[in-house]
Motif scaffolding. Sequence first.
Motif, PDB file in Angstrom:
ATOM      1  N   VAL A   7       0.822  -1.201   0.000  1.00  0.00           N
ATOM      2  CA  VAL A   7       0.000   0.000   0.000  1.00  0.00           C
ATOM      3  C   VAL A   7       0.864   1.261   0.000  1.00  0.00           C
ATOM      4  CG1 VAL A   7      -0.191  -0.059   2.516  1.00  0.00           C
ATOM      5  CG2 VAL A   7      -1.886   1.183   1.204  1.00  0.00           C
ATOM      6  N   THR A   8       2.030   1.208   0.632  1.00  0.00           N
ATOM      7  CA  THR A   8       2.896   2.392   0.678  1.00  0.00           C
ATOM      8  C   THR A   8       3.366   2.795  -0.708  1.00  0.00           C
ATOM      9  OG1 THR A   8       4.771   0.949   1.187  1.00  0.00           O
ATOM     10  CG2 THR A   8       3.689   2.034   3.040  1.00  0.00           C
ATOM     11  N   LYS A   9       3.519   1.830  -1.593  1.00  0.00           N
ATOM     12  CA  LYS A   9       3.922   2.149  -2.959  1.00  0.00           C
ATOM     13  C   LYS A   9       2.746   2.726  -3.743  1.00  0.00           C
ATOM     14  CE  LYS A   9       6.833  -0.429  -5.264  1.00  0.00           C
ATOM     15  NZ  LYS A   9       7.495  -1.488  -6.074  1.00  0.00           N
ATOM     16  N   LEU A  10       1.577   2.134  -3.608  1.00  0.00           N
ATOM     17  CA  LEU A  10       0.403   2.613  -4.333  1.00  0.00           C
ATOM     18  C   LEU A  10       0.012   4.037  -3.927  1.00  0.00           C
ATOM     19  CD1 LEU A  10      -2.067  -0.425  -4.451  1.00  0.00           C
ATOM     20  CD2 LEU A  10      -1.018   0.740  -6.400  1.00  0.00           C
ATOM     21  N   LEU A  11       0.296   4.397  -2.691  1.00  0.00           N
ATOM     22  CA  LEU A  11      -0.110   5.713  -2.191  1.00  0.00           C
ATOM     23  C   LEU A  11       0.779   6.851  -2.690  1.00  0.00           C
ATOM     24  CD1 LEU A  11      -1.018   4.809   1.492  1.00  0.00           C
ATOM     25  CD2 LEU A  11      -2.561   5.896  -0.150  1.00  0.00           C
ATOM     26  N   VAL A  12       1.992   6.543  -3.109  1.00  0.00           N
ATOM     27  CA  VAL A  12       2.942   7.598  -3.490  1.00  0.00           C
ATOM     28  C   VAL A  12       2.390   8.541  -4.563  1.00  0.00           C
ATOM     29  CG1 VAL A  12       5.188   8.042  -4.567  1.00  0.00           C
ATOM     30  CG2 VAL A  12       4.994   6.383  -2.709  1.00  0.00           C
ATOM     31  N   PRO A  13       1.838   8.036  -5.687  1.00  0.00           N
ATOM     32  CA  PRO A  13       1.309   8.967  -6.692  1.00  0.00           C
ATOM     33  C   PRO A  13       0.207   9.878  -6.163  1.00  0.00           C
ATOM     34  CG  PRO A  13       1.536   6.765  -7.616  1.00  0.00           C
ATOM     35  CD  PRO A  13       1.730   6.640  -6.140  1.00  0.00           C
ATOM     36  N   PHE A  14      -0.614   9.371  -5.261  1.00  0.00           N
ATOM     37  CA  PHE A  14      -1.719  10.158  -4.710  1.00  0.00           C
ATOM     38  C   PHE A  14      -1.187  11.248  -3.783  1.00  0.00           C
ATOM     39  CE2 PHE A  14      -3.583   6.254  -6.149  1.00  0.00           C
ATOM     40  CZ  PHE A  14      -4.809   6.632  -6.670  1.00  0.00           C
ATOM     41  N   LEU A  15      -0.212  10.914  -2.957  1.00  0.00           N
ATOM     42  CA  LEU A  15       0.396  11.931  -2.098  1.00  0.00           C
ATOM     43  C   LEU A  15       1.054  13.028  -2.929  1.00  0.00           C
ATOM     44  CD1 LEU A  15       1.885   9.542   0.605  1.00  0.00           C
ATOM     45  CD2 LEU A  15       0.293  11.415   1.083  1.00  0.00           C
ATOM     46  N   LYS A  16       1.727  12.609  -3.996  1.00  0.00           N
ATOM     47  CA  LYS A  16       2.371  13.592  -4.879  1.00  0.00           C
ATOM     48  C   LYS A  16       1.333  14.472  -5.550  1.00  0.00           C
ATOM     49  CE  LYS A  16       5.766  15.556  -7.123  1.00  0.00           C
ATOM     50  NZ  LYS A  16       6.799  16.368  -6.447  1.00  0.00           N
ATOM     51  N   ALA A  17       0.232  13.889  -5.976  1.00  0.00           N
ATOM     52  CA  ALA A  17      -0.824  14.656  -6.641  1.00  0.00           C
ATOM     53  C   ALA A  17      -1.381  15.747  -5.733  1.00  0.00           C
ATOM     54  CB  ALA A  17      -1.944  13.719  -7.092  1.00  0.00           C
ATOM     55  N   ALA A  70      -2.471  14.638 -11.973  1.00  0.00           N
ATOM     56  CA  ALA A  70      -2.749  15.044 -10.597  1.00  0.00           C
ATOM     57  C   ALA A  70      -4.238  15.304 -10.409  1.00  0.00           C
ATOM     58  CB  ALA A  70      -1.936  16.278 -10.232  1.00  0.00           C
ATOM     59  N   LYS A  71      -4.856  15.943 -11.381  1.00  0.00           N
ATOM     60  CA  LYS A  71      -6.284  16.224 -11.304  1.00  0.00           C
ATOM     61  C   LYS A  71      -7.092  14.933 -11.278  1.00  0.00           C
ATOM     62  CE  LYS A  71      -9.980  18.784 -13.640  1.00  0.00           C
ATOM     63  NZ  LYS A  71     -10.330  19.645 -14.809  1.00  0.00           N
ATOM     64  N   ILE A  72      -6.705  13.969 -12.123  1.00  0.00           N
ATOM     65  CA  ILE A  72      -7.402  12.677 -12.171  1.00  0.00           C
ATOM     66  C   ILE A  72      -7.291  11.970 -10.828  1.00  0.00           C
ATOM     67  CG2 ILE A  72      -7.354  10.370 -13.189  1.00  0.00           C
ATOM     68  CD1 ILE A  72      -6.481  11.706 -15.831  1.00  0.00           C
ATOM     69  N   LEU A  73      -6.092  11.954 -10.263  1.00  0.00           N
ATOM     70  CA  LEU A  73      -5.889  11.262  -8.990  1.00  0.00           C
ATOM     71  C   LEU A  73      -6.641  11.938  -7.845  1.00  0.00           C
ATOM     72  CD1 LEU A  73      -2.116  10.217  -9.139  1.00  0.00           C
ATOM     73  CD2 LEU A  73      -4.148   8.849  -9.616  1.00  0.00           C
ATOM     74  N   LYS A  74      -6.738  13.260  -7.887  1.00  0.00           N
ATOM     75  CA  LYS A  74      -7.522  13.952  -6.856  1.00  0.00           C
ATOM     76  C   LYS A  74      -9.000  13.567  -6.942  1.00  0.00           C
ATOM     77  CE  LYS A  74      -4.704  18.077  -6.051  1.00  0.00           C
ATOM     78  NZ  LYS A  74      -4.660  19.558  -6.098  1.00  0.00           N
ATOM     79  N   ASN A  75      -9.505  13.457  -8.150  1.00  0.00           N
ATOM     80  CA  ASN A  75     -10.904  13.038  -8.311  1.00  0.00           C
ATOM     81  C   ASN A  75     -11.104  11.602  -7.839  1.00  0.00           C
ATOM     82  OD1 ASN A  75     -11.720  15.507  -9.404  1.00  0.00           O
ATOM     83  ND2 ASN A  75     -11.288  14.868 -11.508  1.00  0.00           N
ATOM     84  N   ILE A  76     -10.102  10.762  -8.106  1.00  0.00           N
ATOM     85  CA  ILE A  76     -10.186   9.364  -7.681  1.00  0.00           C
ATOM     86  C   ILE A  76     -10.216   9.260  -6.158  1.00  0.00           C
ATOM     87  CG2 ILE A  76      -8.875   7.192  -7.572  1.00  0.00           C
ATOM     88  CD1 ILE A  76      -8.032   7.709 -10.479  1.00  0.00           C
TER      89      ILE A  76
END
Length: 361
Positions: free
Chosen positions: A65-75, A152-158
């Motif tokens: 989960v720590t790897k999957l979360l990285v793009p979302f934190l960056k976004a 980043a916008k897509i990930l924020k919506n997700i």
Amino acid sequence: MAELGLVAEKQFVCSNHGFVTRTNGTRDLCARFIRNGDRVYDAFSRYDTVTSYALSREGGNPGGVTKLLVPFLKAWGILDNSAYEYSRDVTELMPGADHALRYILSQMPAYMTTGSYEHHIMNVSDMTEFPLHNISFNLIAFDKLEISRQDAKILKNITTEISNLRVSDEAYTVTENKYLNKDDSKLVDYFDDMIEKELSKMEIYETVKKMTMIGANEKAYAVLELCRKNDIEMSDTVMVGSDNSDYQAMDLVRDSGGLALAFNGAEYAIRGANVAVLSKKPIVATVLVTEFYNGGIESVYNLINNWTKEGLQTVPCADRNLMNRMLEEFPKKLPEVYIVEEDNINDIVTTSAEYRKHIFH
């Protein structure tokens, strides 16, 4: 060595959350930097647990989960310095964890292996004075990662969609095939679809996917490597874990005759353990670890079989001063300590799950 009256060399390994820290460093960062980030983290964590254990997916690595979360934190704009400073402000140790670690370090080689990010662990090392070079953790430089505005916008919506998912707490055993409940089925389907259709097409995902992150498999490898490096048998190893991603490492130690101690354990930490402890104070684990260091697993079992105030005041033990300090810490009621067996494991899982709700943030 026993014939000569010498104690065999042993080693200690622990995870971070639940034994050393009351707070979950990764969840804290999500809560701070992602809108409804605590709910987002819980959904990611549930997906990780269900797919890795309940569904036993091939190639799964619990703790990923720590790897999957990285793009979302960056976004959501996380920066390394902000992550470090926030972790410093909110990290809370379990009462006496620093003393417990220092005592254990004075007795035997001691290590920590965790899936937490470096920002959290650097603070934990400072707060406990536990050597940073004895900790394996996730190195991640958020500032160096790049993400497009569109992604980043897509990930924020997700994340908004993820925060609205219902997160079940139903327990699934590792030995019984069982259909997922409705909430878990919906959650798994959502994440599978999101990863395939959205996340996997992003450049940042490809970058992160190549990173080596510490999950359950890496924790188990770390224990194996420490046995090789220190020339210490697995049967002479202590593994203290609390999270589901500690299962593989604890299972290795338990099956080899070492001490696999679930401290305020999640479901699969308990299923990998031979001893379970429910306590706010790590001194309880320190007493059991010291007993193992001097007398092995049977000595630990003997102590647990005398786990009453009267029994512990008279039973032979490795360090009477330490034992007395523990008894003073609990003047009214001793913490719950169990030898984990097939006929009580499900009850311990249920009891521990309720206990965790009261002590963890």
